[in-house]
Design an enzyme around this catalytic site. Sequence first.
Site, mmCIF file in Angstrom:
data_model
loop_
_atom_site.group_PDB
_atom_site.id
_atom_site.type_symbol
_atom_site.label_atom_id
_atom_site.label_comp_id
_atom_site.label_asym_id
_atom_site.label_seq_id
_atom_site.Cartn_x
_atom_site.Cartn_y
_atom_site.Cartn_z
ATOM 1 C CB ALA A 1 -0.856 0.128 1.202
ATOM 2 N N GLY A 2 2.234 1.035 0.214
ATOM 3 C CA GLY A 2 2.908 2.462 0.333
ATOM 4 C C GLY A 2 3.015 3.010 -0.742
ATOM 5 N NE ARG B 1 12.406 6.442 2.146
ATOM 6 C CZ ARG B 1 12.732 5.500 2.985
ATOM 7 N NH1 ARG B 1 14.143 5.539 3.270
ATOM 8 N NH2 ARG B 1 11.989 4.566 3.508
ATOM 9 C CG ASP C 1 9.312 -2.450 -0.072
ATOM 10 O OD1 ASP C 1 9.444 -3.508 0.518
ATOM 11 O OD2 ASP C 1 9.578 -1.371 0.425
ATOM 12 N N GLY D 1 16.586 -2.624 13.367
ATOM 13 C CA GLY D 1 16.056 -2.839 14.455
ATOM 14 C C GLY D 1 16.939 -4.241 14.816
ATOM 15 C CD GLU E 1 13.049 -0.132 14.896
ATOM 16 O OE1 GLU E 1 13.720 0.071 14.122
ATOM 17 O OE2 GLU E 1 12.011 -1.402 14.967
ATOM 18 C CG ASN F 1 12.592 -6.801 12.170
ATOM 19 O OD1 ASN F 1 12.202 -7.915 11.388
ATOM 20 N ND2 ASN F 1 11.586 -5.945 12.367
ATOM 21 N NE ARG G 1 8.791 -2.601 -37.287
ATOM 22 C CZ ARG G 1 8.355 -1.757 -38.192
ATOM 23 N NH1 ARG G 1 8.755 -1.485 -39.247
ATOM 24 N NH2 ARG G 1 6.949 -1.239 -37.950
ATOM 25 C CB ALA H 1 19.756 -5.454 -60.818
#
Length: 457
Positions: free
Chosen positions: A11-12, A16, A103, A140, A155, A170, A333, A423
């Site tokens: 959800a974040g 950054r 992440d 942590g 922490e 952690n 292609r 040609a």
Amino acid sequence: MTKRFAVVLAAGQGTRMKSKLYKVMHPVMGKPMVGHVVDQALEAAIDNIVTVTGVGAETVQDYLGDKSKYVLQEQQLGTAHAVQQAEPIIGEEEGTTVVICGDTPLLTKETLEGLMNHHEDAGAKATVLTAHADEPFGYGRVIRMNDGSVSKIVEQKDASEEEQAVQEINTGTYCFDNKALFEALKKVDNDNAQGEFYLPDVMEILKNQQELISGYQLPVKEEALGVNDRVALAEANRLMKKRINEQHMRNGVTLVDPDQTYIENNVKIGQDTLIEPGVYLKGETVIGEDCFIGAHSIIENSTIHSNVKVTSSHIEEAVMENNSDIGPNSHLRPQSLIKEGAHIGNYVEIKKSTIGKRSKVGHLTYVGDATLGQNINLGCGTVFVNYDGKQKHHINVGDNSFIGCNTNLIAPVDVEANTYIAAGSTITDNVPAESLAIARARQVNKADYFKKMPHKD
């Protein structure tokens, strides 16, 4: 057997990253980070995956599809609050739940299986995934009891001098007894500087209830890397590239310089294929055995059969059959099919066309919207003129035809089998089988023309 669940925290917004793209959708070696996490969870035989989304929820759901169920965290109130959103789906279930950040793309199914097995074998109510860090500053710390169980997670800013010396950290991935998790989440408060509900507080709540809290240490710390900015994203790509390349080499693929070879996650490569530096293999590409992929080639979403030689060329959404070759500096292609034994030389572009068996397109040629039979030779500078300004038209060339250099084929036109084209011709009409087509003005020489031109001494 105990049922297993996963809650993926996605959800974040990832401020950054400084990006318009939702953070967990940033790719690592061709696959969005959240895709790596969910796929590894599926391979670890987790019964039910719930992905917690926020801003950009539709993007994540469109990508993952039915691999997961989804809940929305409308307000970003912390990790405990995010997990709590999954309660309507799995809150009443008996079993084991692993909580993973979306992440952390380097986590493997082996680690997830090991974490859950350790948790269940220990009879713990909660287990934290830990790692050893030579330089643990900023992380942590995991503080253990004499019996090896976890006493607390502290922490950096709250750690004593003795606790700061601890090198077990952690990673942010946890395993819980599912019922105990959702009961404890109701007791988490936001009495902290950020005013958020933090998931590690669940460990403290369970510990105070005299429940067993365990720790499972990763053998390789880098696997737990969380990506919060572009620097970490580049590091995740580097580590994933190394992992993928090593797997291919152990499976019998030669990478001349693995550090300069980029192979995305879903690419498959057969034994005894040799890949030179600077190659980038993308998407759902499949490469057979005994191939040569030359330096600085790019191949994406394409199928390369066995004994194929690709020299410094770009291939996209195309197929090359056995014993064909291309390059240097040519481009296939989308919807191009190069059949067995066909030769595509240098500075050739082919689009939405079939080149038949053993046919040769040597150099400086464009083939678009065409079907070529077997044993055809296209001379240098041949152009398939397929576009009239409004529509694309098709050209067919029959078996055993010989197309002379600098020929223009104006679509739509059929060149039947066993024909010759002189040609420099511009062909606008069909060419019947076993004939010679000449479509050029006769040469006229003007005698003494030089003497008539104005010139200076």
